[in-house]
Design an enzyme around this catalytic site. Structure first.
Site, PDB file in Angstrom:
ATOM      1  N   LEU A   1       0.923  -1.361   0.066  1.00 26.97           N
ATOM      2  CA  LEU A   1      -0.040  -0.003   0.027  1.00 26.97           C
ATOM      3  C   LEU A   1       0.915   1.457   0.188  1.00 26.97           C
ATOM      4  O   LEU A   1       0.460   2.292  -0.704  1.00 26.97           O
ATOM      5  CB  LEU A   1      -1.056  -0.047   1.019  1.00 26.97           C
ATOM      6  CG  LEU A   1      -1.926   1.177   1.527  1.00 26.97           C
ATOM      7  CD1 LEU A   1      -2.897   1.499   0.300  1.00 26.97           C
ATOM      8  CD2 LEU A   1      -2.538   1.178   2.664  1.00 26.97           C
ATOM      9  N   ASN A   2       1.992   1.509   0.544  1.00 24.39           N
ATOM     10  CA  ASN A   2       2.641   2.587   1.035  1.00 24.39           C
ATOM     11  C   ASN A   2       3.518   2.941  -0.340  1.00 24.39           C
ATOM     12  O   ASN A   2       3.948   3.999  -0.469  1.00 24.39           O
ATOM     13  CB  ASN A   2       3.735   2.160   1.949  1.00 24.39           C
ATOM     14  CG  ASN A   2       3.268   2.610   3.313  1.00 24.39           C
ATOM     15  OD1 ASN A   2       1.981   2.461   3.565  1.00 24.39           O
ATOM     16  ND2 ASN A   2       4.048   2.762   4.358  1.00 24.39           N
ATOM     17  N   TYR A   3       3.541   2.188  -1.468  1.00 26.70           N
ATOM     18  CA  TYR A   3       3.844   2.379  -2.858  1.00 26.70           C
ATOM     19  C   TYR A   3       2.672   2.565  -3.607  1.00 26.70           C
ATOM     20  O   TYR A   3       2.545   1.898  -4.647  1.00 26.70           O
ATOM     21  CB  TYR A   3       4.820   1.345  -3.272  1.00 26.70           C
ATOM     22  CG  TYR A   3       6.012   0.968  -2.639  1.00 26.70           C
ATOM     23  CD1 TYR A   3       6.583   1.892  -1.642  1.00 26.70           C
ATOM     24  CD2 TYR A   3       6.703  -0.178  -2.638  1.00 26.70           C
ATOM     25  CE1 TYR A   3       7.853   1.563  -0.939  1.00 26.70           C
ATOM     26  CE2 TYR A   3       8.027  -0.334  -1.863  1.00 26.70           C
ATOM     27  CZ  TYR A   3       8.421   0.474  -0.881  1.00 26.70           C
ATOM     28  OH  TYR A   3       9.475   0.105  -0.186  1.00 26.70           O
TER      29      TYR A   3
END
Length: 242
Positions: A184-186
């Protein structure tokens, strides 16, 4: 492990692997540990840099060694880079022939790195259903594909974005499937976008199952429906209300 492409002594393109490790302890213990479990690396004490954990934050952000930690209080970025991240999850080892297949494609593109972040340990002991983040037991590593460029032109942007998609497609045989999982963080709009219209539920499942897996995604939609029923807080890949 970070893979990139550099020129060898003959000026020819060649793949390079760099191992960066954060170890919470002293270098003597680290060298003893790695020479026992990973002797092929040939680690020596001179390869290690001892520093505090907060100093390592500066190091991993490419500040020179010795930069005062007060630099972290500055709110103005040192560099404003244009970049694109994509991600994958590795569930089975890649053979030597597989890496050679990857290296050949990497030589075709520019300004690309492929990072393998190892998983396991305490993360694997926590159930994938205990928290929204599901990528735990069964994953060898998270893979990050990163391209960075300086040019302002739209043509340059499209060219570098295409590079990231080329290596992503090339990695298909080696990574998770059905769904092809993502971190998710990318945030990667290539894997799905929600327009928050009548098809919001179907659109959300496309990227939601990749980021959270099916069960966790369903639970998150129930939470969303309770705390934000009117979908006030939303973006291109937010959780829909149903």
């Amino acid at each position: 492990m970070t893979l990139d492409v550099t020129n060898n002594t003959n000026g020819e393109k060649t793949a390079r692997g760099t191992f960066l490790t954060l170890y919470l302890g002293n270098s003597r213990n680290l060298v003893t540990l790695l020479n026992k479990d990973f002797p092929e690396l040939g680690l020596q004490k001179s390869d290690c840099i001892e520093m505090s954990w907060i100093e390592s934050v500066l190091y991993y952000t490419n500040f020179p060694i010795g930069t005062p930690t007060t630099m972290l209080l500055r709110r103005t970025p040192e560099i404003l880079a244009r970049l694109k991240n994509k991600s994958d999850y590795l569930k089975a080892p890649i053979s030597k022939q597989g890496f050679e297949f990857i290296f050949e494609k990497m030589k075709e593109v520019e300004s690309l790195t492929v990072d393998f972040n190892p998983y396991g340990g305490r993360m694997s002991e926590i159930s994938e259903f205990a928290k929204p983040f599901p990528h735990r037991s069964g994953n060898i590593a998270k893979i990050q594909y990163l391209v960075i460029w300086d040019e302002n032109e739209i043509d340059a942007e499209n060219r570098y974005l295409n590079y990231s998609r080329m290596i992503f497609d090339h990695m298909t045989p080696f990574v998770s499937k059905n769904p092809r999982l993502a971190f998710l963080n990318y945030r990667d709009l290539d894997i799905g976008v929600n327009h928050h219209g009548r098809n919001a539920s179907a659109e959300g499942m496309v990227y939601g199952h990749k980021y959270f897996k099916e069960t966790n995604y369903k639970r998150l939609t129930k939470v969303k429906a309770r705390v934000d029923p009117n979908n006030y807080f939303r973006n291109e890949q937010s959780i829909p209300t149903k």
